[in-house]
Design an enzyme around this catalytic site. Sequence first.
Site, short mmCIF file in Angstrom:
data_model
loop_
_atom_site.label_atom_id
_atom_site.label_comp_id
_atom_site.label_asym_id
_atom_site.label_seq_id
_atom_site.Cartn_x
_atom_site.Cartn_y
_atom_site.Cartn_z
N GLY A 33 27.84 53.49 26.85
CA GLY A 33 27.69 53.43 28.31
C GLY A 33 28.97 53.84 29.02
O GLY A 33 29.28 53.35 30.11
N GLY A 86 29.34 54.83 32.80
CA GLY A 86 29.13 53.86 33.89
C GLY A 86 30.45 53.45 34.53
O GLY A 86 31.53 53.93 34.16
N ASP A 94 26.95 58.01 25.27
CA ASP A 94 26.14 57.80 26.47
C ASP A 94 24.94 58.71 26.41
O ASP A 94 24.94 59.69 25.66
CB ASP A 94 26.96 58.05 27.74
CG ASP A 94 26.47 57.19 28.89
OD1 ASP A 94 25.27 57.28 29.23
OD2 ASP A 94 27.25 56.40 29.44
N ARG A 113 24.02 60.34 29.08
CA ARG A 113 24.36 61.47 29.96
C ARG A 113 25.84 61.80 29.86
O ARG A 113 26.65 60.94 29.49
CB ARG A 113 23.97 61.14 31.40
CG ARG A 113 24.67 59.92 31.92
CD ARG A 113 24.02 59.36 33.17
NE ARG A 113 24.44 57.99 33.38
CZ ARG A 113 25.29 57.58 34.31
NH1 ARG A 113 25.79 58.41 35.17
NH2 ARG A 113 25.63 56.30 34.42
N ASP A 140 21.18 58.03 22.06
CA ASP A 140 20.57 56.75 22.43
C ASP A 140 21.03 55.65 21.46
O ASP A 140 20.89 55.80 20.24
CB ASP A 140 19.04 56.95 22.34
CG ASP A 140 18.28 55.79 22.93
OD1 ASP A 140 18.87 54.72 23.13
OD2 ASP A 140 17.06 55.97 23.17
N ILE A 141 21.52 54.54 22.02
CA ILE A 141 21.95 53.43 21.14
C ILE A 141 20.77 52.80 20.40
O ILE A 141 20.97 52.03 19.47
CB ILE A 141 22.72 52.34 21.91
CG1 ILE A 141 21.89 51.78 23.08
CG2 ILE A 141 24.07 52.84 22.39
CD1 ILE A 141 22.41 50.47 23.62
N TYR A 155 16.37 41.06 32.07
CA TYR A 155 17.78 41.35 31.84
C TYR A 155 18.55 40.07 31.46
O TYR A 155 19.33 40.06 30.50
CB TYR A 155 18.37 41.96 33.12
CG TYR A 155 19.85 42.19 33.15
CD1 TYR A 155 20.45 43.14 32.33
CD2 TYR A 155 20.66 41.47 34.03
CE1 TYR A 155 21.81 43.36 32.39
CE2 TYR A 155 22.03 41.70 34.09
CZ TYR A 155 22.61 42.64 33.27
OH TYR A 155 23.96 42.87 33.32
N LYS A 187 20.36 39.33 27.91
CA LYS A 187 21.79 39.04 27.80
C LYS A 187 22.04 37.70 27.11
O LYS A 187 22.96 37.57 26.31
CB LYS A 187 22.45 39.08 29.19
CG LYS A 187 22.65 40.49 29.74
CD LYS A 187 23.72 41.23 28.93
CE LYS A 187 24.03 42.62 29.45
NZ LYS A 187 24.95 43.36 28.56
#
Length: 338
Positions: free
Chosen positions: A12, A15, A37, A39, A56-57, A155, A159
Amino acid sequence: MSTPSRRILVTGAAGEIGHGLVSAFAKDPDVHVIAVDLRDPGKAIRANLDDLHLGDICDRSFIDHIVTLHEVTEIVHLAALLSTRAEHVPERAHEVNVDGTFNLLRVAAEQAQSFSRVVKFTVPSSIAVYGLSEQEKSLGGKVGLDECLRPVTMYGANKLYCESLGRYYGRHYRSLTSEGPPPIDFRCLRLPGVIAAETKPTGGTSDFVPEMIHAAAAGQPYECFVREETRIPWMTMPECVDAMLGLLEAPALPGCVYNVSSFSASAGELEAALRPHFPNLQVTYTPHAGRQAMVDTWPDDVDVTAAMRDWGYAPRWTLEQALEHYIVPSVRRQYAST
Ligand code: AKB
């Protein structure tokens, strides 16, 4: 030239937090930064990277290949779908937030075992892990690390589970059969709402404050999607990056998960604090029922004493100081140049 001893994989990286961390890492010649990432993170971030892999992770063979190729010694895992975005695509959110994290932990543990060395794994969590009842929320004040952990969002649930999964890999991995130390040094920072002046946030439920700030600087009216009195804890992006670095650099820690926050403020208090800087600011409040319900389960404030005691965390700014020293000058600079 000698090989850098720290080879850090940052997921990521494109970000907001990735940007700040990657530029901090780039100052250290002993660190080799490998970014992952979906992108391209853009020229500014790319300039601070030693390697970039787009992918992709959730693809374990992709992650496995990168971790092995670079003999990664640390992972900073930032990739996630935030709370509002996750409610629109909950199954995908689970894949990214949980399966992606599991892939990384699993590959990190294999890497640790192959090289007989612990892999450090640092990840942000969120105040979304809390789920206060109406009555608990009405009491206000600071909520402790282990209180009210009943998330109502995908979310938050993701987490909270990842905090436990990391604790397992970091403290209890294969406890029945393994003789050596656990393979992962797991460190997790539970973040409040984070305010970045350089970028406009997307996908979060705490976005109402950064959105208001950007609207103020752009000279646009702002229709706030929560009630004026909605209050949660906050910190600015530079403080968030410093806190991540503080946690990452600390010697062995007694805990795995730490709360951090600089100040607690409501939407209305932010509006009032912004007005001297942007006298033409126009804010109206049109609560979105779903987003309001989510944020109403998050605490007004959090207890950060464990972070202060264990690794020297210190909140830097009050709301007014954050506006004066970072938010207002940075956001003004940004809108002056557009
Ligand atoms: C969100 O709003 O989803 C995030 C968070 C509070 O973790 N900013």
